[in-house]
Design an enzyme around this catalytic site. Sequence first.
Site, PDB file in Angstrom:
ATOM      1  N   GLU A  55       0.870  -1.166   0.000  1.00 49.06           N
ATOM      2  CA  GLU A  55       0.000   0.000   0.000  1.00 49.06           C
ATOM      3  C   GLU A  55       0.909   1.218   0.000  1.00 49.06           C
ATOM      4  O   GLU A  55       1.809   1.317   0.842  1.00 49.06           O
ATOM      5  CB  GLU A  55      -0.896  -0.004   1.243  1.00 49.06           C
ATOM      6  CG  GLU A  55      -2.087   0.948   1.135  1.00 49.06           C
ATOM      7  CD  GLU A  55      -1.660   2.407   1.101  1.00 49.06           C
ATOM      8  OE1 GLU A  55      -0.698   2.753   1.798  1.00 49.06           O
ATOM      9  OE2 GLU A  55      -2.270   3.195   0.355  1.00 49.06           O
ATOM     10  N   CYS A  72      -5.517   5.808   4.980  1.00 47.04           N
ATOM     11  CA  CYS A  72      -5.372   4.595   4.196  1.00 47.04           C
ATOM     12  C   CYS A  72      -6.664   3.800   4.181  1.00 47.04           C
ATOM     13  O   CYS A  72      -7.284   3.613   5.222  1.00 47.04           O
ATOM     14  CB  CYS A  72      -4.281   3.756   4.845  1.00 47.04           C
ATOM     15  SG  CYS A  72      -4.006   2.201   4.056  1.00 47.04           S
ATOM     16  N   CYS A 124      -5.730  -0.215   5.863  1.00 42.77           N
ATOM     17  CA  CYS A 124      -5.760  -0.352   7.319  1.00 42.77           C
ATOM     18  C   CYS A 124      -7.058   0.251   7.831  1.00 42.77           C
ATOM     19  O   CYS A 124      -7.572  -0.150   8.846  1.00 42.77           O
ATOM     20  CB  CYS A 124      -4.630   0.390   8.005  1.00 42.77           C
ATOM     21  SG  CYS A 124      -3.156   0.578   7.057  1.00 42.77           S
ATOM     22  N   HIS A 128      -6.990   3.686  12.209  1.00 45.57           N
ATOM     23  CA  HIS A 128      -6.745   5.091  12.527  1.00 45.57           C
ATOM     24  C   HIS A 128      -7.932   5.707  13.236  1.00 45.57           C
ATOM     25  O   HIS A 128      -7.783   6.600  14.063  1.00 45.57           O
ATOM     26  CB  HIS A 128      -6.408   5.870  11.255  1.00 45.57           C
ATOM     27  CG  HIS A 128      -5.046   5.546  10.727  1.00 45.57           C
ATOM     28  ND1 HIS A 128      -3.907   5.949  11.382  1.00 45.57           N
ATOM     29  CD2 HIS A 128      -4.642   4.844   9.655  1.00 45.57           C
ATOM     30  CE1 HIS A 128      -2.850   5.509  10.712  1.00 45.57           C
ATOM     31  NE2 HIS A 128      -3.268   4.830   9.668  1.00 45.57           N
ATOM     32  N   ARG A 147      -0.454  -3.772  11.082  1.00 41.20           N
ATOM     33  CA  ARG A 147       0.956  -3.607  10.703  1.00 41.20           C
ATOM     34  C   ARG A 147       1.868  -3.265  11.870  1.00 41.20           C
ATOM     35  O   ARG A 147       3.061  -3.106  11.691  1.00 41.20           O
ATOM     36  CB  ARG A 147       1.082  -2.566   9.577  1.00 41.20           C
ATOM     37  CG  ARG A 147       0.572  -3.144   8.284  1.00 41.20           C
ATOM     38  CD  ARG A 147       0.140  -2.143   7.249  1.00 41.20           C
ATOM     39  NE  ARG A 147      -0.437  -2.882   6.156  1.00 41.20           N
ATOM     40  CZ  ARG A 147      -1.702  -3.299   6.121  1.00 41.20           C
ATOM     41  NH1 ARG A 147      -2.537  -2.992   7.086  1.00 41.20           N
ATOM     42  NH2 ARG A 147      -2.137  -4.018   5.096  1.00 41.20           N
ATOM     43  N   SER A 155       4.263   1.697   9.762  1.00 42.82           N
ATOM     44  CA  SER A 155       5.191   1.656   8.629  1.00 42.82           C
ATOM     45  C   SER A 155       6.262   2.722   8.717  1.00 42.82           C
ATOM     46  O   SER A 155       7.293   2.611   8.059  1.00 42.82           O
ATOM     47  CB  SER A 155       4.427   1.751   7.303  1.00 42.82           C
ATOM     48  OG  SER A 155       3.682   0.557   7.101  1.00 42.82           O
ATOM     49  N   CYS A 207       2.691  -0.022   4.598  1.00 43.85           N
ATOM     50  CA  CYS A 207       1.530   0.807   4.292  1.00 43.85           C
ATOM     51  C   CYS A 207       2.026   2.246   4.314  1.00 43.85           C
ATOM     52  O   CYS A 207       2.081   2.872   5.367  1.00 43.85           O
ATOM     53  CB  CYS A 207       0.414   0.599   5.295  1.00 43.85           C
ATOM     54  SG  CYS A 207      -1.120   1.360   4.765  1.00 43.85           S
ATOM     55  N   CYS A 257      -0.007   5.764   5.075  1.00 44.31           N
ATOM     56  CA  CYS A 257      -0.085   6.117   6.480  1.00 44.31           C
ATOM     57  C   CYS A 257       1.231   6.704   6.972  1.00 44.31           C
ATOM     58  O   CYS A 257       1.243   7.528   7.866  1.00 44.31           O
ATOM     59  CB  CYS A 257      -0.369   4.882   7.338  1.00 44.31           C
ATOM     60  SG  CYS A 257      -1.852   3.994   6.875  1.00 44.31           S
TER      61      CYS A 257
END
Lengths: 172, 554
Positions: free
Chosen positions: B13, B60, B63, B67, B466, B489, B533, B536
Site C-alpha cells: 500500500e 489509508c 488499514c 486510525h 501492521r 510503517s 503501508c 499512512c
Amino acid sequence: MEIAKDVCGNAAATICVGNCACSGGVQAAKPNPTEAKSVSAVIGKGTVNIEGCPPNADNMVATVVHYLLLGKLPACDDLGRPLFAYGYLIHDNCPRRGHFENDEFVKEFGDEGALKGWCLYKVGCKGPETYNNCPIIKWNQGTNWPIGAGHPCIGCSQPKFWDEMSPFYVQK
Amino acid sequence: MARVVVDPIPRIEGHLRIEVEIENGKVKDAWSSGTLFRGLEIILQGRDPRDAHLITQRSCGVCTLVHSLASVRAVEDALKITVPPNARIVRNLTHAAQNMHDHPVHFYQLCALDWVDVVSALKADPKKTADLSAAVSGRPQPKKYYEELKGKLKAFVDSGQLGPFANAYWGHPAYKLPPEANLMAVGHYLDNLRQQVHAAQMTAIWGAKNPHLQGHLPGGVTVLEQLNADRISEYLYKLKNQIAFIEEVYIPDVLAVAKFYKGWTKIGGNKNFLAYGDFPESEKEPESFYFPRGIIMDGKLQLVQVDPKKITEDVTHSWYENSEPLHPSVGVTKPLSGDALKGAIPDTKAKDGKYTWMKAPRYDGKAMEVGPLAQCLVSYVGGNKEIKDTVDGVLKKLEVGPEALFSTIGRIGARAIKCLINAKIAEKWTMDLIENIKKGDTKTFTSYKLDESTNGMGMGLNDVARGSLGHWVNIEKGKIKNYQQVVPSTWNLGPTDGKGQKGPVENALIGTPVADPKKPLEILRTVHSFDPCIACAVHVIDPKTNEVYKFRVS
C-alpha cells in the site's frame, strides 16, 4: 499529472472513482497543503464521477456495464455523477425519514431515540444535502450503511464535503 | 558493486522506493524512501476533535478503521472519557475483523507471488496437485478442480493481458516450489479474493461499511439499536466461516511456504521489537490487553516494559528542516520546499543526504521493528498462552528453534499465527457481548462535554495489523491545536537516523542474497514481509507555515 493528461486525452471515457479523483479528496481539505486537485481539473475535461469516500463499487461496475451494453455512458448530473445512483438525496430514501417527519430525533448518542433508531439529523446527519444511493444498495453487498449503524451521514459524495459538511456531529 | 533501485515497490500500500548496494551477490547497504506527502496533520488543525477519526481514517483505505480507533482513543484520553464495556467489545470485534480480512489478503494478494511462481503452475499435473492438497491442505480439492483451474489459468495467460500477474520475475531461480504446490497456491489466491469479501462484511455489521468504518466516535460506538440477535448471529456466522478459512487454507499454506523456503528463516531478521499491545478486556489499559504491551531487545526473549515518553523522531535523512530528535507530542518539524528540497530526489550517497518523506521513529534511541512478529514475540513472553502454544507448535512442526522467528519467514508466519488467535478470541468476546445484553446492559456511549472551554492532551496507542500505531492530540478551546500520527510503517520503513542507525527494513535487507540484480525478487520478499503501508507512514506537523509544498510522485 502528465500521465493523466496522456491517458485521458483520447480515452473513450474517463471515469473517476472516489472523492479523491472526483474532487481532490481528503488531502484537498483546507488548507490543501499540496494543492491537490481533481482529475478533471488536471486534464481540463469533464469526467464521469463515481463520488464518495469510499465510492460504492456497485455504482462503478454498473457504470462500466452500462457503457459496455448500451455503447454510451449513463446520464449524469452537472457534477458528472451518474443519475441512476446520485439522482436523489439520501434523505429521500432513508428508512428513518418517518421519524424526521414526526420530530423523533436522537439528541445525543446512546439516548432513548438512538435505542429506537430515530432520525440522526440533530446529531449531524447530512443526508438532506447528500446525493447517493446508500440507503438502497447499502455497503458490502447490502450488509449495512452508516445510518443503519446508528451513525450520521457525513455527506461523502458531495465535492469538498470535508470542509462543507463538517463538523460532522453538528447539525448544519 | 551494483546499485539497484526498485521504485515503485509493487504489491504494497502506498509509494515506496527501495535502493540497495549489492556486492558479491549480497545486499551490502539499503535505503528506504517514502515518496509521497499529503499533510493530513496540517489539515486537522483547527477542526472539531470529534471529526479527527473520520479524517485520519483516510490515511489509508487498507488499514482503514485502525486510525479511527487510535484517534477516538487519543481524544478520549485528552477528555478523560472511559467508554462503556459494550463499546470496548464492539471496537475489539471490528478491529479483529479488520485483522481477519487484512492478514490473509496480505499473504495471498501481496506476498504470495514472491514465493509462488504462477507460470510454473501451468506445468502442474492436476492429479498430483489433488494428492498434494489432500496431504497438506485443510481444504483439499479433487483432480477435476485442478484441471479446471489449470485451464482457467492457461486461458488467462494466453490472453496476453496478465493483469496482476504481469511484469513479474516468473522463472527466477529463487522460486523453489514444485509446479503442483504453485497450482494449489494459485487456487487459494483466487479463493481468498472471494473470501475477503465476506471478511470485510464482518466490519460492516458493526461499523456500517468497509473501507472507512462509520460507527466509532469519541465516547464509544454508535450501534445500539442493532445490538440484536440478528446482527450478532450474522457476525458469529461469518466469524466461524473466516476461522475455518484461516485454519484450513491460510495456515497450511504458510507452513508449506516455510517448509520449502527454510533458508529464509535465516534471512531478513532484526533484533529489537516494539508492541504497544491491544484489545482491552477491561477499562484497565494496558494491563488488560489481550495482546500485551512490551519490548524485545537484542533478540532476547525477555519482556521489557514500554515507556511512551522514550519515543522520538529523527529527521536527519528526511526532507524536513533539521532538528534534534523530538517526541511526537512536541514536534516542530518543517517540511523542506523549493530549492532546499532539491526536487525531492533521494540522495543516498552524501553522508547527511536526505532521501525520504518518512521520519525515523526511535525508542530510547533505538530502531524498533513493529508488526505481528513484534506482537507474537511480546505475547510469547508476556503471558498470552494461546500465542505461546501456537508458536511452539509451529516451530516444532517446522523443526526449527525460536531464532527462526527473527527472519523474513518469521514475519510471515507470525502474521498468520496472530490472525488465527485473534479470530478465535473474537468468538469469546462476542459471547461476552451477549452476556452483557442478557444482563440488561446495552450502553454503548459515554456522554461528555466539549466546548470552547475544553482543553486537553491525549494519546491513543494501538497495535494494529501492521504494528504499533500512535496518535497524539492537543485540544485547545475545544478545537484541535496539534495532531501527530506515528504509524507502524514509519517505524519499519523509516530511514537511517543521525547516528547512522539503519531503519528496520534497511537493516533487514543487509545480507540478503540477490541472484540477479535485474530481477531483485529476494529484496521484494523481505520488504513485503513487513506489510508496508506507506500512505499512512508519511506525515508532518507544521503549525506555522502557509507555504505551498512541492512533492514528487515517483
